[in-house]
Motif scaffolding. Structure first.
Motif, PDB file in Angstrom:
ATOM      1  N   SER A   7     -29.205 -34.641  29.529  1.00 63.25           N
ATOM      2  CA  SER A   7     -29.709 -34.868  28.175  1.00 63.25           C
ATOM      3  C   SER A   7     -29.017 -33.950  27.180  1.00 63.25           C
ATOM      4  O   SER A   7     -28.613 -34.372  26.093  1.00 63.25           O
ATOM      5  CB  SER A   7     -31.220 -34.635  28.112  1.00 63.25           C
ATOM      6  N   GLY A  11     -26.518 -35.141  24.316  1.00 64.92           N
ATOM      7  CA  GLY A  11     -26.814 -34.756  22.934  1.00 64.92           C
ATOM      8  C   GLY A  11     -25.610 -34.117  22.263  1.00 64.92           C
ATOM      9  O   GLY A  11     -25.277 -34.440  21.121  1.00 64.92           O
ATOM     10  N   SER A  19     -19.903 -35.619  14.102  1.00 64.18           N
ATOM     11  CA  SER A  19     -18.942 -34.732  13.439  1.00 64.18           C
ATOM     12  C   SER A  19     -17.599 -35.431  13.236  1.00 64.18           C
ATOM     13  O   SER A  19     -16.976 -35.311  12.185  1.00 64.18           O
ATOM     14  CB  SER A  19     -18.734 -33.463  14.272  1.00 64.18           C
TER      15      SER A  19
ATOM     16  N   GLY B  21     -22.557 -40.868  25.028  1.00 61.85           N
ATOM     17  CA  GLY B  21     -23.547 -39.787  24.907  1.00 61.85           C
ATOM     18  C   GLY B  21     -24.969 -40.316  25.058  1.00 61.85           C
ATOM     19  O   GLY B  21     -25.793 -39.701  25.743  1.00 61.85           O
ATOM     20  N   LEU B  22     -25.250 -41.463  24.429  1.00 64.46           N
ATOM     21  CA  LEU B  22     -26.584 -42.072  24.557  1.00 64.46           C
ATOM     22  C   LEU B  22     -26.867 -42.409  26.013  1.00 64.46           C
ATOM     23  O   LEU B  22     -27.959 -42.159  26.528  1.00 64.46           O
ATOM     24  CB  LEU B  22     -26.676 -43.340  23.707  1.00 64.46           C
ATOM     25  N   SER B  25     -27.434 -39.233  28.071  1.00 60.49           N
ATOM     26  CA  SER B  25     -28.581 -38.418  27.658  1.00 60.49           C
ATOM     27  C   SER B  25     -29.931 -38.958  28.111  1.00 60.49           C
ATOM     28  O   SER B  25     -30.907 -38.224  28.165  1.00 60.49           O
ATOM     29  CB  SER B  25     -28.597 -38.294  26.138  1.00 60.49           C
ATOM     30  N   MET B  27     -31.304 -41.452  26.382  1.00 61.15           N
ATOM     31  CA  MET B  27     -31.844 -42.121  25.191  1.00 61.15           C
ATOM     32  C   MET B  27     -31.783 -43.645  25.294  1.00 61.15           C
ATOM     33  O   MET B  27     -32.467 -44.353  24.560  1.00 61.15           O
ATOM     34  CB  MET B  27     -31.059 -41.706  23.935  1.00 61.15           C
ATOM     35  N   PRO B  45     -40.305 -33.751  28.339  1.00 60.42           N
ATOM     36  CA  PRO B  45     -39.668 -33.104  27.181  1.00 60.42           C
ATOM     37  C   PRO B  45     -38.140 -33.171  27.177  1.00 60.42           C
ATOM     38  O   PRO B  45     -37.511 -32.681  26.234  1.00 60.42           O
ATOM     39  CB  PRO B  45     -40.134 -31.649  27.304  1.00 60.42           C
ATOM     40  N   SER B  46     -37.530 -33.793  28.216  1.00 56.34           N
ATOM     41  CA  SER B  46     -36.068 -33.682  28.354  1.00 56.34           C
ATOM     42  C   SER B  46     -35.303 -34.193  27.126  1.00 56.34           C
ATOM     43  O   SER B  46     -34.261 -33.650  26.775  1.00 56.34           O
ATOM     44  CB  SER B  46     -35.596 -34.393  29.616  1.00 56.34           C
ATOM     45  N   LEU B  47     -35.824 -35.236  26.473  1.00 53.89           N
ATOM     46  CA  LEU B  47     -35.056 -35.804  25.356  1.00 53.89           C
ATOM     47  C   LEU B  47     -35.024 -34.886  24.128  1.00 53.89           C
ATOM     48  O   LEU B  47     -34.218 -35.100  23.221  1.00 53.89           O
ATOM     49  CB  LEU B  47     -35.578 -37.199  24.979  1.00 53.89           C
ATOM     50  N   PHE B  49     -33.854 -32.061  24.308  1.00 53.20           N
ATOM     51  CA  PHE B  49     -32.539 -31.430  24.467  1.00 53.20           C
ATOM     52  C   PHE B  49     -31.436 -32.287  23.853  1.00 53.20           C
ATOM     53  O   PHE B  49     -30.405 -31.778  23.423  1.00 53.20           O
ATOM     54  CB  PHE B  49     -32.243 -31.172  25.946  1.00 53.20           C
ATOM     55  N   VAL B  50     -31.650 -33.610  23.839  1.00 50.13           N
ATOM     56  CA  VAL B  50     -30.678 -34.500  23.204  1.00 50.13           C
ATOM     57  C   VAL B  50     -30.612 -34.180  21.716  1.00 50.13           C
ATOM     58  O   VAL B  50     -29.532 -33.963  21.146  1.00 50.13           O
ATOM     59  CB  VAL B  50     -31.064 -35.992  23.378  1.00 50.13           C
ATOM     60  N   LEU B  51     -31.792 -34.128  21.110  1.00 53.18           N
ATOM     61  CA  LEU B  51     -31.863 -33.869  19.672  1.00 53.18           C
ATOM     62  C   LEU B  51     -31.286 -32.489  19.342  1.00 53.18           C
ATOM     63  O   LEU B  51     -30.461 -32.340  18.438  1.00 53.18           O
ATOM     64  CB  LEU B  51     -33.319 -33.968  19.200  1.00 53.18           C
ATOM     65  N   GLY B  53     -29.161 -30.589  21.080  1.00 55.09           N
ATOM     66  CA  GLY B  53     -27.710 -30.549  21.298  1.00 55.09           C
ATOM     67  C   GLY B  53     -26.967 -31.291  20.202  1.00 55.09           C
ATOM     68  O   GLY B  53     -25.956 -30.804  19.665  1.00 55.09           O
ATOM     69  N   ALA B  54     -27.473 -32.470  19.859  1.00 58.76           N
ATOM     70  CA  ALA B  54     -26.800 -33.299  18.853  1.00 58.76           C
ATOM     71  C   ALA B  54     -26.817 -32.611  17.488  1.00 58.76           C
ATOM     72  O   ALA B  54     -25.789 -32.545  16.800  1.00 58.76           O
ATOM     73  CB  ALA B  54     -27.469 -34.671  18.768  1.00 58.76           C
ATOM     74  N   VAL B  55     -27.971 -32.075  17.102  1.00 56.78           N
ATOM     75  CA  VAL B  55     -28.074 -31.434  15.784  1.00 56.78           C
ATOM     76  C   VAL B  55     -27.188 -30.184  15.730  1.00 56.78           C
ATOM     77  O   VAL B  55     -26.509 -29.940  14.727  1.00 56.78           O
ATOM     78  CB  VAL B  55     -29.540 -31.099  15.426  1.00 56.78           C
ATOM     79  N   VAL B  57     -24.324 -29.511  17.320  1.00 58.89           N
ATOM     80  CA  VAL B  57     -22.901 -29.843  17.151  1.00 58.89           C
ATOM     81  C   VAL B  57     -22.656 -30.510  15.784  1.00 58.89           C
ATOM     82  O   VAL B  57     -21.666 -30.219  15.108  1.00 58.89           O
ATOM     83  CB  VAL B  57     -22.393 -30.740  18.301  1.00 58.89           C
ATOM     84  N   ALA B  58     -23.581 -31.360  15.370  1.00 57.82           N
ATOM     85  CA  ALA B  58     -23.421 -32.022  14.064  1.00 57.82           C
ATOM     86  C   ALA B  58     -23.479 -30.997  12.929  1.00 57.82           C
ATOM     87  O   ALA B  58     -22.851 -31.166  11.881  1.00 57.82           O
ATOM     88  CB  ALA B  58     -24.499 -33.095  13.871  1.00 57.82           C
TER      89      ALA B  58
END
Lengths: 135, 150
Positions: A7, A11, A19, B21-22, B25, B27, B45-47, B49-51, B53-55, B57-58
């Protein structure tokens, strides 16, 4: 434990994708906005992104030798109603999990914080109520 | 290669990384998504970590973009206008959240899942496009509804 790592890495890749699109094309990687613009027949880059999105699971298949797991438990009428609400709501709220949830939060947009809190709460309440109602 | 071809390629690669990635992950899996939303029940709660990690790097991408005058392949950044927090934002997001909780699908994963060829995915995407069209044609603004867009 491994699915926590999967996950997290998934993510990180989603963040990398957002990005890339921002730094190269100057665009927000929001799935509902991209589909919305595609429907209005604007900019073929939206179509290219969606084609990439469809290729994603194939890359997963190539790398791991099996499809990613997709378990859909909702009945077909429920799926149809949910799809309508997700489509309508994402356009009305100007974004979804990717546009508000990833790109918007990363930009520290107050609008996106409100959107994410709202859809997480609404989603949580819906799942809870459906479980209680036995749906 | 001209600029437009490069932009198409950039969008294709970005979409591919997003879709992979989806898939990686979790998702893409409505059962996992609904498990994540079920905070009061058997919470997965694992997902989160997706949010996270994504936030993270973004956010790096966003910081980098602020040091650039323009994106690599375009004249300017195309960011959504900050129109303030209004009723449309909250109502739309609430409606979106209810649908998301019911099916466990949101737009990106639903589209990517089409590749697996499952019938419910096609039904969801068709309904989602209908919902988007309904909104854009009739509720985006009264004038737009009366004077239908070409």
């Amino acid at each position: 434990m491994t699915h926590y790592w999967a996950s997290l890495f998934g993510g990180l890749l989603i963040g990398l994708s957002a990005s890339l699109l921002l730094l190269l094309n100057g665009r927000v990687a929001g799935a509902s906005g991209i589909v919305g613009r595609l429907l209005l027949a604007r900019a073929s880059t939206n179509a290219a992104f969606v084609i990439g999105l469809l290729i994603g699971p194939l890359l997963f298949l190539a790398g791991f030798g099996h499809w990613p797991s997709v378990t859909i438990t909702a009945s077909l009428p429920m799926i149809a109603a949910a799809g309508l609400m997700v489509g309508f709501g994402s356009r009305m709220g100007s974004g979804c999990t990717s546009g508000h949830g990833v790109a918007g939060l990363a930009r520290l947009s107050p609008r996106s914080f409100v959107a994410v809190l709202t859809f997480l709460s609404a989603g949580g309440a819906t799942v809870t109520l459906m479980r209680i109602a036995g749906l | 290669m001209n600029l437009q071809t490069l932009r198409l390629l950039a969008a294709l690669v970005s979409g591919g990384v997003f879709g992979f990635g989806l898939s990686l992950s979790g998702m893409l899996d409505p059962a996992r998504v609904r498990g994540f939303l079920d905070v009061a029940g058997d919470w997965d709660p694992s997902l989160a970590f997706v949010l996270a990690g994504a936030v993270a790097v973004a956010m790096l991408g966003t910081l980098l973009s602020k040091r650039m005058k323009r994106p690599v392949l375009d004249q300017a950044f195309h960011l959504p206008p900050d129109t303030g927090i209004d009723r449309r934002l909250v109502l739309g997001s609430a409606l979106f959240g209810i649908g998301w909780g019911m099916a466990g699908f949101c737009p990106g994963p639903a589209l990517a899942s089409l590749t697996l060829g499952l019938a419910p995915s096609f039904l969801f995407v068709a309904a989602m496009i209908a919902g988007m069209t309904l909104h854009d044609r009739c509720f985006a603004g009264v004038t737009r509804c009366i004077g239908s867009p070409s």
